[in-house]
Motif scaffolding. Structure first.
Motif, PDB file in Angstrom:
ATOM      1  N   ASN A  36      15.817  12.083 -73.188  1.00 27.48           N
ATOM      2  CA  ASN A  36      14.659  12.152 -74.092  1.00 27.48           C
ATOM      3  C   ASN A  36      14.816  13.243 -75.143  1.00 27.48           C
ATOM      4  OD1 ASN A  36      12.036  10.397 -73.729  1.00 27.48           O
ATOM      5  ND2 ASN A  36      13.115  10.464 -71.770  1.00 27.48           N
ATOM      6  N   ILE A  37      15.423  14.351 -74.760  1.00 26.76           N
ATOM      7  CA  ILE A  37      15.695  15.394 -75.767  1.00 26.76           C
ATOM      8  C   ILE A  37      16.696  14.824 -76.781  1.00 26.76           C
ATOM      9  CG2 ILE A  37      16.759  17.660 -76.169  1.00 26.76           C
ATOM     10  CD1 ILE A  37      14.035  17.980 -74.916  1.00 26.76           C
ATOM     11  N   CYS A  84      23.231  19.780 -77.466  1.00 26.17           N
ATOM     12  CA  CYS A  84      22.685  18.823 -78.441  1.00 26.17           C
ATOM     13  C   CYS A  84      22.869  19.341 -79.870  1.00 26.17           C
ATOM     14  CB  CYS A  84      21.206  18.567 -78.169  1.00 26.17           C
ATOM     15  SG  CYS A  84      20.917  17.657 -76.643  1.00 26.17           S
ATOM     16  N   LEU A  85      22.631  20.624 -80.066  1.00 30.74           N
ATOM     17  CA  LEU A  85      22.790  21.176 -81.423  1.00 30.74           C
ATOM     18  C   LEU A  85      24.262  21.122 -81.844  1.00 30.74           C
ATOM     19  CD1 LEU A  85      20.296  24.175 -81.262  1.00 30.74           C
ATOM     20  CD2 LEU A  85      20.048  22.095 -82.611  1.00 30.74           C
ATOM     21  N   ASN A  86      25.154  21.411 -80.907  1.00 30.26           N
ATOM     22  CA  ASN A  86      26.589  21.318 -81.224  1.00 30.26           C
ATOM     23  C   ASN A  86      26.981  19.896 -81.558  1.00 30.26           C
ATOM     24  OD1 ASN A  86      27.511  23.888 -81.146  1.00 30.26           O
ATOM     25  ND2 ASN A  86      28.042  23.844 -78.968  1.00 30.26           N
ATOM     26  N   TRP A  87      26.454  18.965 -80.777  1.00 34.29           N
ATOM     27  CA  TRP A  87      26.752  17.541 -81.023  1.00 34.29           C
ATOM     28  C   TRP A  87      26.330  17.176 -82.447  1.00 34.29           C
ATOM     29  CZ3 TRP A  87      24.794  12.987 -82.607  1.00 34.29           C
ATOM     30  CH2 TRP A  87      25.438  11.817 -82.222  1.00 34.29           C
ATOM     31  N   ARG A 128      14.206  19.891 -85.269  1.00 38.31           N
ATOM     32  CA  ARG A 128      14.034  18.738 -84.362  1.00 38.31           C
ATOM     33  C   ARG A 128      14.032  19.207 -82.907  1.00 38.31           C
ATOM     34  NH1 ARG A 128      18.756  15.124 -85.834  1.00 38.31           N
ATOM     35  NH2 ARG A 128      19.149  16.531 -87.561  1.00 38.31           N
ATOM     36  N   MET A 129      14.929  20.140 -82.599  1.00 40.01           N
ATOM     37  CA  MET A 129      14.997  20.631 -81.222  1.00 40.01           C
ATOM     38  C   MET A 129      13.718  21.397 -80.869  1.00 40.01           C
ATOM     39  SD  MET A 129      16.430  20.952 -78.317  1.00 40.01           S
ATOM     40  CE  MET A 129      18.093  20.308 -78.508  1.00 40.01           C
ATOM     41  N   ALA A 130      13.235  22.221 -81.783  1.00 42.31           N
ATOM     42  CA  ALA A 130      12.001  22.981 -81.519  1.00 42.31           C
ATOM     43  C   ALA A 130      10.832  22.018 -81.302  1.00 42.31           C
ATOM     44  CB  ALA A 130      11.722  23.937 -82.678  1.00 42.31           C
ATOM     45  N   ILE A 144      10.539  28.366 -75.833  1.00 40.78           N
ATOM     46  CA  ILE A 144      11.491  27.724 -76.757  1.00 40.78           C
ATOM     47  C   ILE A 144      12.454  28.779 -77.298  1.00 40.78           C
ATOM     48  CG2 ILE A 144      11.734  26.435 -78.919  1.00 40.78           C
ATOM     49  CD1 ILE A 144       8.930  25.295 -78.420  1.00 40.78           C
ATOM     50  N   SER A 145      11.888  29.937 -77.598  1.00 40.64           N
ATOM     51  CA  SER A 145      12.713  31.031 -78.114  1.00 40.64           C
ATOM     52  C   SER A 145      13.807  31.394 -77.110  1.00 40.64           C
ATOM     53  CB  SER A 145      11.794  32.211 -78.425  1.00 40.64           C
ATOM     54  OG  SER A 145      12.339  33.419 -78.028  1.00 40.64           O
TER      55      SER A 145
END
Lengths: 182, 129
Positions: A36-37, A84-87, A128-130, A144-145
């Motif tokens: 889902n993320i 996910c951010l690396n992807w 998007r991740m936040a 989140i931080s």
């Protein structure tokens, strides 16, 4: 959504020790969260699946760095966020952002709302991740931080900018208000 | 007296319900008398609601199985690359010692041979499991 309570520490310990059946069972329990993320980052089923696999590959490779005295799920959430951010960064250079191409959802999945899908696709990956952690995972800004390893103020700014961008892109001019100065 | 700028500085917190009751009452009072700020609040509320209603997506039922199969494929592929790199190193080393001296004088022979090794390796990697 956080399945923390459902993950027995014993299962984590066995999976970390290299027991394949336990690792498989752990991946099973974490797959809904990771997928889902990933879905909220990509809005594309095949990409979300690829991203989820990357998360689990990273879990497999870095499991030894997890300190079992600490809660497992926040550690896994941080790993998911980084993977996910690396992807996104790796794949961003390989192809342009799809604004007009969204793969139809599988029959068992809910149909994504198009204007949200298109508007979210225009946001930077950190925003998007936040949003995913705030709205899907229901985390507070401080959590989140911690997950994204950035200051609280940065998360607040990302969420603020993301909502403002979505407002201007999703709503008709007469619905969108006048906007707020950043 | 609250201004529109004051109101907008707290608009996101207002919509998210992150304000104390007295602060919220102040913002409510301003929004009731200001169509522009009221419009802003409604627009932000719509976005916030859409994000909250974004449905949970079911992962593919065999995601875990495919992820674990993916590990095995990647591991094999990595082993292939290591093996190919070792073969290349060994091949280049052997060529240097085994190629007859006369052959190296044939025009283009060495460059053709040098091209064959990487071509073979690329094809091998493409067909690697």
């Amino acid at each position: 959504m956080t399945p923390t309570a459902e993950i027995p520490p014993d299962l984590v310990r066995r999976a970390r020790a290299g027991d394949p059946a336990s690792f498989r069972a752990l991946v099973d329990r974490l797959s809904a969260f990771a997928f889902n993320i990933a879905w909220r980052m990509t809005r594309h089923r095949a990409d979300a699946e690829d991203m989820s696999q990357e998360v689990f590959l990273r879990l497999h490779r870095h499991f030894a760095t997890y300190d079992p005295r600490l809660p497992f799920f926040p550690w896994f959430r941080r790993l998911t966020s980084n993977a996910c951010l690396n992807w996104c960064r790796t794949h961003r250079s390989r192809r342009p952002a799809r604004l007009d191409e969204t793969e139809p959802a599988a029959p068992e999945s809910p149909e994504p709302s198009d204007d949200l899908t298109l508007a979210v696709a225009t946001l930077p990956e950190e925003q998007r991740m936040a949003l995913a952690l705030f709205y899907f995972e229901g985390l507070a800004v401080a959590e989140i931080s911690e997950s994204m390893e950035v200051p609280v103020g940065t998360v607040k700014t990302w969420l603020y900018r993301a909502r403002e961008t979505l407002k201007s892109r999703m709503l008709k001019p007469d619905e969108a208000g006048e906007g707020i100065r950043p | 007296m609250m201004t529109c700028d004051d109101w907008r500085a707290f608009a996101h917190d207002y919509v998210l319900g992150d304000l104390s009751e007295p602060a919220r009452a102040l913002l409510d009072a301003h929004a009731e008398s200001c169509a522009s700020c009221l419009g802003e609040a409604r627009a932000l509320q719509r976005v916030d609601r859409r994000l909250r209603e974004d449905p949970v997506v079911a992962p593919p039922p065999d995601l875990a199985k495919r992820a674990l199969e993916g590990f095995a494929v990647r591991r094999r592929s990595e082993l292939w690359r290591v093996a190919a790199a070792l073969l290349l190193a060994a091949g280049v080393g052997s060529m240097a010692t085994l190629v007859p001296e006369d052959w190296s004088r044939v025009p283009g022979a060495m460059s053709k041979a040098a091209r064959l090794v990487p071509t073979f390796l690329v094809e091998s990697l493409e067909h690697a499991p």
